[in-house]
Write a protein that holds these residues in place. Structure first.
Motif, PDB file in Angstrom:
ATOM      1  N   ASP A 109       0.846  -1.194   0.000  1.00 32.12           N
ATOM      2  CA  ASP A 109       0.000   0.000   0.000  1.00 32.12           C
ATOM      3  C   ASP A 109       0.885   1.249   0.000  1.00 32.12           C
ATOM      4  OD1 ASP A 109      -1.915   1.915   0.256  1.00 32.12           O
ATOM      5  OD2 ASP A 109      -2.715   1.211   2.171  1.00 32.12           O
TER       6      ASP A 109
ATOM      7  N   VAL B 255       0.076   4.262   0.552  1.00 32.18           N
ATOM      8  CA  VAL B 255      -0.301   5.151   1.656  1.00 32.18           C
ATOM      9  C   VAL B 255       0.427   4.743   2.933  1.00 32.18           C
ATOM     10  CG1 VAL B 255      -2.208   6.009   3.060  1.00 32.18           C
ATOM     11  CG2 VAL B 255      -2.548   5.621   0.616  1.00 32.18           C
TER      12      VAL B 255
ATOM     13  N   THR C 167       4.119   5.703   2.675  1.00 30.40           N
ATOM     14  CA  THR C 167       4.285   7.137   2.950  1.00 30.40           C
ATOM     15  C   THR C 167       4.181   7.417   4.444  1.00 30.40           C
ATOM     16  OG1 THR C 167       3.377   7.715   0.783  1.00 30.40           O
ATOM     17  CG2 THR C 167       3.373   9.429   2.469  1.00 30.40           C
ATOM     18  N   SER C 168       3.212   6.783   5.097  1.00 30.32           N
ATOM     19  CA  SER C 168       3.037   6.968   6.540  1.00 30.32           C
ATOM     20  C   SER C 168       4.252   6.468   7.308  1.00 30.32           C
ATOM     21  CB  SER C 168       1.773   6.233   7.012  1.00 30.32           C
ATOM     22  OG  SER C 168       0.633   6.666   6.311  1.00 30.32           O
TER      23      SER C 168
ATOM     24  N   VAL D 222      -2.848  12.733   2.508  1.00 30.98           N
ATOM     25  CA  VAL D 222      -2.104  11.502   2.758  1.00 30.98           C
ATOM     26  C   VAL D 222      -0.613  11.771   2.936  1.00 30.98           C
ATOM     27  CG1 VAL D 222      -1.463   9.288   1.735  1.00 30.98           C
ATOM     28  CG2 VAL D 222      -3.816  10.088   1.584  1.00 30.98           C
ATOM     29  N   ASP D 223      -0.097  12.790   2.265  1.00 34.20           N
ATOM     30  CA  ASP D 223       1.338  13.092   2.359  1.00 34.20           C
ATOM     31  C   ASP D 223       1.773  13.476   3.764  1.00 34.20           C
ATOM     32  OD1 ASP D 223       1.626  12.553  -0.306  1.00 34.20           O
ATOM     33  OD2 ASP D 223       1.488  14.641  -0.950  1.00 34.20           O
TER      34      ASP D 223
ATOM     35  N   TRP E  22       0.424  11.975   6.603  1.00 32.86           N
ATOM     36  CA  TRP E  22       0.069  10.915   7.539  1.00 32.86           C
ATOM     37  C   TRP E  22       1.310  10.284   8.161  1.00 32.86           C
ATOM     38  CZ3 TRP E  22      -4.436   7.313   5.591  1.00 32.86           C
ATOM     39  CH2 TRP E  22      -5.580   8.091   5.372  1.00 32.86           C
TER      40      TRP E  22
ATOM     41  N   TYR F 178      -2.638   6.429  10.034  1.00 39.54           N
ATOM     42  CA  TYR F 178      -3.025   5.346   9.127  1.00 39.54           C
ATOM     43  C   TYR F 178      -3.883   4.324   9.869  1.00 39.54           C
ATOM     44  CZ  TYR F 178      -2.643   1.519   5.775  1.00 39.54           C
ATOM     45  OH  TYR F 178      -2.933   0.508   4.889  1.00 39.54           O
TER      46      TYR F 178
END
Length: 321
Positions: A87, A89, A92-93, A267-268, A270, A275
């Protein structure tokens, strides 16, 4: 001629007792301490097992299932973890969490060391420490709400920049600048906290060590390097562990900086805590508690690994003075 020597009879068990090693160094006080160990330790261990180990075990078990919190649990095994690392996302988290941990920690402790160097030479250092410690007493939600007012396009910060001749001020709360704003706020609020802890250790260092270093021609930086750092190293290592644990629990600050009543932050910005929240309490989809607990378990393992490495790297022989 043969001579027979008659040995006196030995009492039963005498040889066994002679061969049995005796416990030395255990006086009545030490024996009493050993007897009282479990009665005093057992309640804490039981509370630790019930409040920490049992929830962690249940989270690990839940992370192996697909579950929305209400229906039947469907076995997935390690597939949740496979999907998790695929994922973007979550990746990134995870990167943002590591940036908060290492970049934020490095800047925070660097500023704390500089402040310790300055405060050690100040006369009004008690007042200065109180001022520095004050931001850590304020809830993070206050900073999130204040940021929306101060850094809005028509807020006081941009108005002050207009008066100074800046016609195009930065977009402070834009998606690209949101995470640096969060990082800066975290550093600002944490610096005074860790500076106060380190200064409490510095206050216990005898003055004659500084006087001897000064007589040898050491300047302020040399005294900090050769006296303050070695003598306060145990406290600094504990502060490093505290920062590692607290950096992954940053949540409300990010939520209030970039979120709203109907949507989550971009999202950038998080981290893994946000999350987990987004997977467990989504806005318009079905909760995915298996994915949420898998992300929480990965975060726990990451913090545990970093903490163990830190304790090994920062281990030093104690200095007695």
């Amino acid at each position: 001629m043969t001579t027979t020597i008659q040995h006196p009879p030995r009492a039963p068990g005498a040889g066994t007792q002679a061969r049995r090693p005796r416990r030395r160094g255990l006086g009545p006080h030490e024996r009493q301490q050993r007897r009282m160990f479990w009665p005093f330790t057992a309640p804490a261990l039981i509370a630790y097992a019930v409040l920490f180990l049992a929830p962690v075990g249940y989270a690990v078990w839940t992370s192996l299932y697909k579950w929305d919190g209400m229906g039947a649990m469907q076995w997935r095994g390690l597939k949740n973890y496979q999907v998790l690392f695929q994922d973007p996302v979550f990746r990134t988290s995870l990167v943002n969490t590591l940036e908060l941990m290492f970049v934020g920690g490095a800047i925070t402790f660097l500023i704390s060391f500089v402040l310790t160097l300055v405060l050690r030479e100040m006369k009004a250092r008690l007042f200065a420490r109180s001022v520095l410690f004050f931001p850590s007493l304020v809830n993070g939600m206050v900073f999130g709400i204040a940021a929306g007012f101060l850094f809005s396009p028509t807020g006081p910060v941009n108005q002050a920049l207009h008066l100074l001749g800046v016609t195009t001020p930065p977009k402070w709360l834009s998606t690209a600048d949101l995470f640096p704003m969060v990082l800066g706020t975290v550093i600002w609020t944490a610096t005074g906290y860790y500076t106060s802890i380190i200064m409490a250790a510095v206050d216990q260092i005898p003055d004659y060590l500084y006087e001897a270093a000064e007589l040898d021609g050491a300047g302020a930086f040399q005294r900090f390097r050769h006296v303050t750092l070695p003598c306060a190293w145990d406290v600094i290592s504990v502060c490093a562990v505290l920062w590692t644990v607290s950096s992954v629990k940053i949540f409300e600050l990010i939520l209030l900086f970039g979120g709203s009543t109907n949507s989550l932050p971009p999202v950038d910005s998080w981290n893994t805590a946000l999350y987990v929240y987004a997977e467990a309490f989504p806005r318009a989809t079905v909760p995915r508690l298996g994915m949420a607990t898998a992300a929480a378990v990965v975060t726990l393992l990451m913090v545990t690994l970093v903490t163990v490495v830190l304790r090994r790297v920062l281990r030093r022989d104690p200095i007695e003075y």
